[in-house]
Design a protein around this motif. Structure first.
Motif, PDB file in Angstrom:
ATOM      1  N   GLN A  32      47.373  25.208   7.644  1.00 34.08           N
ATOM      2  CA  GLN A  32      48.638  24.529   7.385  1.00 34.08           C
ATOM      3  C   GLN A  32      49.455  24.387   8.665  1.00 34.08           C
ATOM      4  N   ALA A  33      49.463  25.445   9.486  1.00 36.78           N
ATOM      5  CA  ALA A  33      50.253  25.446  10.719  1.00 36.78           C
ATOM      6  C   ALA A  33      49.646  24.568  11.805  1.00 36.78           C
ATOM      7  N   ARG A  34      48.370  24.226  11.664  1.00 37.21           N
ATOM      8  CA  ARG A  34      47.704  23.418  12.690  1.00 37.21           C
ATOM      9  C   ARG A  34      48.378  22.057  12.863  1.00 37.21           C
ATOM     10  N   ALA A  35      49.090  21.607  11.824  1.00 36.62           N
ATOM     11  CA  ALA A  35      49.802  20.323  11.907  1.00 36.62           C
ATOM     12  C   ALA A  35      50.884  20.341  12.986  1.00 36.62           C
ATOM     13  N   SER A  36      51.258  21.528  13.454  1.00 38.70           N
ATOM     14  CA  SER A  36      52.248  21.616  14.531  1.00 38.70           C
ATOM     15  C   SER A  36      51.724  21.034  15.834  1.00 38.70           C
ATOM     16  N   GLY A  37      50.408  21.032  16.024  1.00 40.92           N
ATOM     17  CA  GLY A  37      49.818  20.557  17.264  1.00 40.92           C
ATOM     18  C   GLY A  37      50.021  21.490  18.443  1.00 40.92           C
ATOM     19  N   LYS A  38      50.489  22.705  18.181  1.00 41.03           N
ATOM     20  CA  LYS A  38      50.800  23.658  19.245  1.00 41.03           C
ATOM     21  C   LYS A  38      49.821  24.837  19.206  1.00 41.03           C
ATOM     22  N   PRO A  39      49.664  25.559  20.315  1.00 46.32           N
ATOM     23  CA  PRO A  39      48.994  26.858  20.221  1.00 46.32           C
ATOM     24  C   PRO A  39      49.819  27.759  19.308  1.00 46.32           C
ATOM     25  N   MET A  40      49.153  28.640  18.572  1.00 45.77           N
ATOM     26  CA  MET A  40      49.842  29.381  17.512  1.00 45.77           C
ATOM     27  C   MET A  40      49.643  30.885  17.664  1.00 45.77           C
ATOM     28  N   LEU A  41      50.629  31.615  17.179  1.00 48.94           N
ATOM     29  CA  LEU A  41      50.590  33.068  17.231  1.00 48.94           C
ATOM     30  C   LEU A  41      51.187  33.615  15.939  1.00 48.94           C
ATOM     31  N   ILE A  42      50.514  34.587  15.332  1.00 53.71           N
ATOM     32  CA  ILE A  42      51.033  35.237  14.132  1.00 53.71           C
ATOM     33  C   ILE A  42      51.926  36.390  14.571  1.00 53.71           C
ATOM     34  N   GLY A  43      53.191  36.323  14.182  1.00 50.35           N
ATOM     35  CA  GLY A  43      54.178  37.296  14.650  1.00 50.35           C
ATOM     36  C   GLY A  43      54.171  38.596  13.883  1.00 50.35           C
ATOM     37  N   GLU A  44      53.716  38.561  12.621  1.00 49.43           N
ATOM     38  CA  GLU A  44      53.636  39.778  11.806  1.00 49.43           C
ATOM     39  C   GLU A  44      52.491  39.657  10.814  1.00 49.43           C
ATOM     40  N   TRP A  45      51.826  40.755  10.575  1.00 50.83           N
ATOM     41  CA  TRP A  45      50.838  40.893   9.511  1.00 50.83           C
ATOM     42  C   TRP A  45      50.527  42.369   9.385  1.00 50.83           C
ATOM     43  N   HIS A  46      50.025  42.802   8.256  1.00 47.20           N
ATOM     44  CA  HIS A  46      49.644  44.211   8.149  1.00 47.20           C
ATOM     45  C   HIS A  46      48.872  44.479   6.864  1.00 47.20           C
ATOM     46  N   PHE A  47      48.332  45.700   6.814  1.00 54.66           N
ATOM     47  CA  PHE A  47      47.714  46.245   5.604  1.00 54.66           C
ATOM     48  C   PHE A  47      48.128  47.703   5.468  1.00 54.66           C
ATOM     49  N   GLY A  48      48.311  48.131   4.232  1.00 55.64           N
ATOM     50  CA  GLY A  48      48.530  49.543   3.947  1.00 55.64           C
ATOM     51  C   GLY A  48      47.392  50.073   3.111  1.00 55.64           C
ATOM     52  N   ALA A  49      47.529  51.317   2.683  1.00 56.42           N
ATOM     53  CA  ALA A  49      46.582  51.946   1.759  1.00 56.42           C
ATOM     54  C   ALA A  49      47.345  53.052   1.037  1.00 56.42           C
ATOM     55  N   PRO A  50      46.947  53.399  -0.193  1.00 59.56           N
ATOM     56  CA  PRO A  50      47.763  54.324  -0.995  1.00 59.56           C
ATOM     57  C   PRO A  50      47.702  55.779  -0.558  1.00 59.56           C
ATOM     58  N   ASP A  51      46.680  56.200   0.155  1.00 63.15           N
ATOM     59  CA  ASP A  51      46.554  57.611   0.535  1.00 63.15           C
ATOM     60  C   ASP A  51      47.352  57.860   1.813  1.00 63.15           C
ATOM     61  N   ASN A  52      48.710  57.864   1.672  1.00 63.68           N
ATOM     62  CA  ASN A  52      49.553  57.875   2.861  1.00 63.68           C
ATOM     63  C   ASN A  52      50.763  58.798   2.789  1.00 63.68           C
ATOM     64  N   GLY A  53      51.167  59.221   1.590  1.00 65.86           N
ATOM     65  CA  GLY A  53      52.306  60.114   1.478  1.00 65.86           C
ATOM     66  C   GLY A  53      53.650  59.447   1.327  1.00 65.86           C
ATOM     67  N   LEU A  54      53.697  58.118   1.189  1.00 66.02           N
ATOM     68  CA  LEU A  54      54.946  57.434   0.894  1.00 66.02           C
ATOM     69  C   LEU A  54      54.908  56.907  -0.535  1.00 66.02           C
ATOM     70  N   LEU A  55      56.009  56.343  -0.981  1.00 65.69           N
ATOM     71  CA  LEU A  55      56.114  55.909  -2.375  1.00 65.69           C
ATOM     72  C   LEU A  55      55.659  54.470  -2.585  1.00 65.69           C
ATOM     73  N   ARG A  56      55.242  53.808  -1.525  1.00 62.98           N
ATOM     74  CA  ARG A  56      54.593  52.514  -1.658  1.00 62.98           C
ATOM     75  C   ARG A  56      53.673  52.330  -0.469  1.00 62.98           C
ATOM     76  N   THR A  57      52.856  51.299  -0.529  1.00 61.97           N
ATOM     77  CA  THR A  57      51.903  51.061   0.556  1.00 61.97           C
ATOM     78  C   THR A  57      52.479  50.030   1.525  1.00 61.97           C
ATOM     79  N   ALA A  58      52.230  48.750   1.249  1.00 60.91           N
ATOM     80  CA  ALA A  58      52.661  47.701   2.158  1.00 60.91           C
ATOM     81  C   ALA A  58      52.687  46.393   1.389  1.00 60.91           C
ATOM     82  N   LEU A  59      53.013  45.303   2.077  1.00 55.16           N
ATOM     83  CA  LEU A  59      53.005  44.008   1.402  1.00 55.16           C
ATOM     84  C   LEU A  59      51.603  43.638   0.942  1.00 55.16           C
ATOM     85  N   LEU A  60      50.600  44.058   1.710  1.00 59.57           N
ATOM     86  CA  LEU A  60      49.195  43.890   1.342  1.00 59.57           C
ATOM     87  C   LEU A  60      48.478  45.192   1.640  1.00 59.57           C
ATOM     88  N   SER A  61      47.564  45.574   0.773  1.00 64.50           N
ATOM     89  CA  SER A  61      46.941  46.886   0.942  1.00 64.50           C
ATOM     90  C   SER A  61      45.468  46.857   0.563  1.00 64.50           C
TER      91      SER A  61
END
Length: 673
Positions: free
Chosen positions: A550-579
């Protein structure tokens, strides 16, 4: 004064059922009494409790008689009584991020601007979480004062900032264990680290050379986009957001009883482990300098380093963090907008010799806003404030060869409500907006006469000067009128980026502008991003291919500024946006994502969010995720370290096409977690 709307002992669980994680939300609806106080200054409150393991996901829906809805969504500490509260002026949807209140985590507002007097009913909705037991409401009311804080039945946080009563693979079980581990790592970190084979001093690829200019730049070699480091080596920005940040501050005032032990804010030894929200630039941008501004926030990760290293804690942190970057093969640290004022950022970057991408603070604003944080872009003050912004925030770094580039902004809030047309808000908002004159002249040039405009828009407009004042929100425009506003909205969005960009290029012509770090990609922003050197966007997806396409329509070189993964075996009360389902699967998900990005010919980097786990009490805006590479005891997650190192070694082979990206099966976690 408090006015009760409903009071009793009510479980949201239907009799005879046993809801479980992932089931449909449980709801409780009250009608708005017409005689109850209901002004913009009134607080709407719900006393409630959700018993389960994970944080509670709650939505409070404010509904009108004609079917419109504004929703306040938030997360809540489980197993304690919490007083939900929101001031009714928020129903105007004037901001996306609301300040967290005691017992809450991150709070969002979604919906088109609505007069709170139009609300006829409110629905309190709870999504069953992990090990769900019950959700209860005891009182719904309105008040002219915020309700009291929150008190747990017993402490839930140990002396090192970890969750009590649960076990996981990487849990630290004593201060002595943590001290011995950190002292050993610091001793090793003081030894000089060798760069990965075939890498330049900046982390570039020495086997592929281009012209050296002394600064980072972009280059297309006929096959793909590259970054080029100051020495002329091909470069992919394998980055880590907030790598300079020393732990995470969580809410402390009113939450002291949640800790089994914590230092005092008055203890001079621990002065660097505490702060106030007014010293966090992003908090002030969203909420001003008065809302909870004097509350204390505590940083368990700093507290732990101070306990181990005393006055030498900062040097130990810097040395350990920088050595990890070099050992893991990550070549960019992201300097974010919520780095804290006492982090000695310049010292960290100078001593650590790491390329960095900076998100500039204090993006230019105006006295009046068109919608949420979208400024009055054609007011003279926007251009003037853009020049001040560039000189204050960017000029001090303007000749640093280690500066990869800069993001002018971070996730503008107006973009979170994509169905709001900024030009419509300019037309109807009851504030003295200077941009109305620009829109008036644009329409005058297009239509020539007020009669022609009235005919095209299907409304009576006596003269073009009428557009200098707001028109009623109830006005209904023709399709041609709405098409004109869609076109003019693009002009506003272009100005939003180009005016500060012009100021930035004037003070730092040798450095790359990486755009506005939009939260996602959509049609509204693709056209305006063409002025930037690099199009940056955040991409929280299991795989990034769809957003990249979708972003390729910009015609520019591209960089992803944020992304991540969590997992439940971590000791907090939630993981992440994607896990992923486990820490091992999380490492595999990391490899699949970053290697896919590096293999794409239009991608020049991706920055993982983030170095630190967040805190059990929630950071300045309530985020409390376990997506970091290290926990609050400064212990890295071993499966993630292995994955990062393996991908770092393969990055340039992926870019040249000699290697194929990692594509093994991965077990992901249900996104509801």
């Amino acid at each position: 004064m408090e006015t009760i709307i409903w009071e009793g002992k009510h479980s949201l669980v239907p009799q005879g059922t046993a809801p479980k994680f992932g089931d449909a939300p449980l709801e409780f609806t009250v009608q708005r009494p017409q005689d109850a106080p209901w002004t913009e200054e009134t607080w709407f409150c719900v006393d409630n409790r959700v018993d389960q393991y994970s944080d509670a996901r709650i939505s409070v829906h404010f509904d009108t008689a004609d079917g419109r809805r504004v929703t306040i969504s938030y997360e809540q500490i489980p197993n304690v009584w919490v007083h939900f509260r929101v001031r009714l002026d928020e129903i105007w949807s004037k901001r996306f991020f609301l300040a967290p209140f005691p017992g809450s985590y991150k709070v969002h507002c979604v919906g088109k601007p609505t007069d709170p007097k139009e609300i006829v009913s409110v629905t309190f909705s709870v999504k069953p979480g992990v090990d769900f037991k019950d959700a209860r409401v005891t009182k719904v009311y309105v008040s002219d004062q915020q309700p009291a804080g929150v008190k747990p039945d017993a402490p839930m946080i140990d002396e090192m900032g970890q969750l009590m009563g649960y076990e996981w693979e990487t849990k630290t079980h004593s201060f002595e264990e943590m001290k011995e581990r950190l002292e050993k790592e610091y001793a090793r970190a003081k030894e000089e680290a060798a760069p990965m084979p075939g890498r330049s001093r900046f982390g570039g690829f020495t086997a592929k050379k281009f012209e050296a200019t002394g600064f980072f730049r972009t280059h297309h070699d006929g096959k793909r986009w590259w970054l080029v480091d100051p020495d002329g080596c091909a470069f992919f920005s394998h980055g880590l957001c907030y790598g300079t940040r020393m732990g995470e501050f969580g809410w402390f005032t009113g939450m002291e009883d949640f800790y089994s032990w914590a230092p005092s804010p008055e203890d001079p030894l621990y002065k660097n482990a505490f702060t106030h929200p007014r010293y966090i630039a992003e908090y002030v941008k969203r909420h001003g300098e008065t809302e909870r501004s004097d509350d204390w926030m505590y940083n368990p990760a700093r507290g732990n380093m101070i306990r181990v290293f005393g006055e030498n804690w900062w040097e130990a942190w810097r040395a350990i963090a920088a050595r990890r970057f070099h050992d893991w093969g990550m070549n960019t640290t992201g300097v974010g907008i919520v780095n804290f004022i006492d982090e000695r950022l310049e010292d960290f970057l100078r001593i650590s010799k790491l390329p960095y991408a900076v998100t500039l603070k204090r993006f230019p604003v105006t006295e009046h806003f068109i919608f949420r944080d979208f400024p009055d872009v054609f007011a003279d003050e926007y251009e003037k404030n853009s020049e001040t912004f560039a000189n204050n925030e960017l000029k001090p770094m303007a000749e640093d060869p280690y500066l990869l580039g800069y993001f002018m902004h971070n996730e503008p809030e107006w973009m979170f409500q994509v169905d709001v047309n900024i030009a419509w808000e300019l037309l109807v908002k009851n504030e003295p907006l200077k941009s109305r004159a620009h829109m008036m002249n644009w329409l005058r040039e297009r239509y020539g006469t007020a009669e022609a405009l009235s005919k095209a828009w299907g409304v009576e407009i006596c003269c073009f000067e009428r557009l200098l004042e707001p028109i009623p929100r109830t006005t209904v425009l023709s399709k041609q009128g709405m098409d004109d506003l869609a076109e003019y909205e693009q002009i506003l969005i272009d100005a939003f980026g180009k005016i500060p960009l012009t100021a930035c290029k004037k003070v730092a012509p040798n450095h790359l502008c990486m755009g506005l770090r939009y939260a996602t990609v959509n049609e509204k922003i693709l056209q305006s991003c063409k002025a930037f050197d690099i199009f940056s966007f955040n991409c929280y997806s299991r795989v990034p291919e769809e957003k990249i396409e979708q972003a390729r329509a910009s015609g520019k070189p591209m960089l992803i500024g944020e992304w991540h993964f969590g997992a439940p075996d971590n000791g907090l009360l939630r993981t992440a946006l994607l896990s992923a389902k486990t820490q091992e699967e999380r490492g595999k998900a990391y490899r699949r994502y970053i290697e896919t990005v590096a293999s794409d010919p239009d991608m020049v980097g991706a920055h993982y969010f983030e170095y630190n786990n967040q805190t059990l009490m929630g950071r300045f805006d309530g985020e409390h995720m376990a997506h970091g590479l290290i926990d609050c005891t400064n212990l890295p997650y071993p499966h993630m370290v292995k994955a990062i190192t393996e991908s770092s070694e393969r990055i340039y082979g992926l870019m040249t096409g000699e290697l194929e990206p990692y594509n093994e099966p991965i077990e992901y976690l249900d996104p509801s977690w």
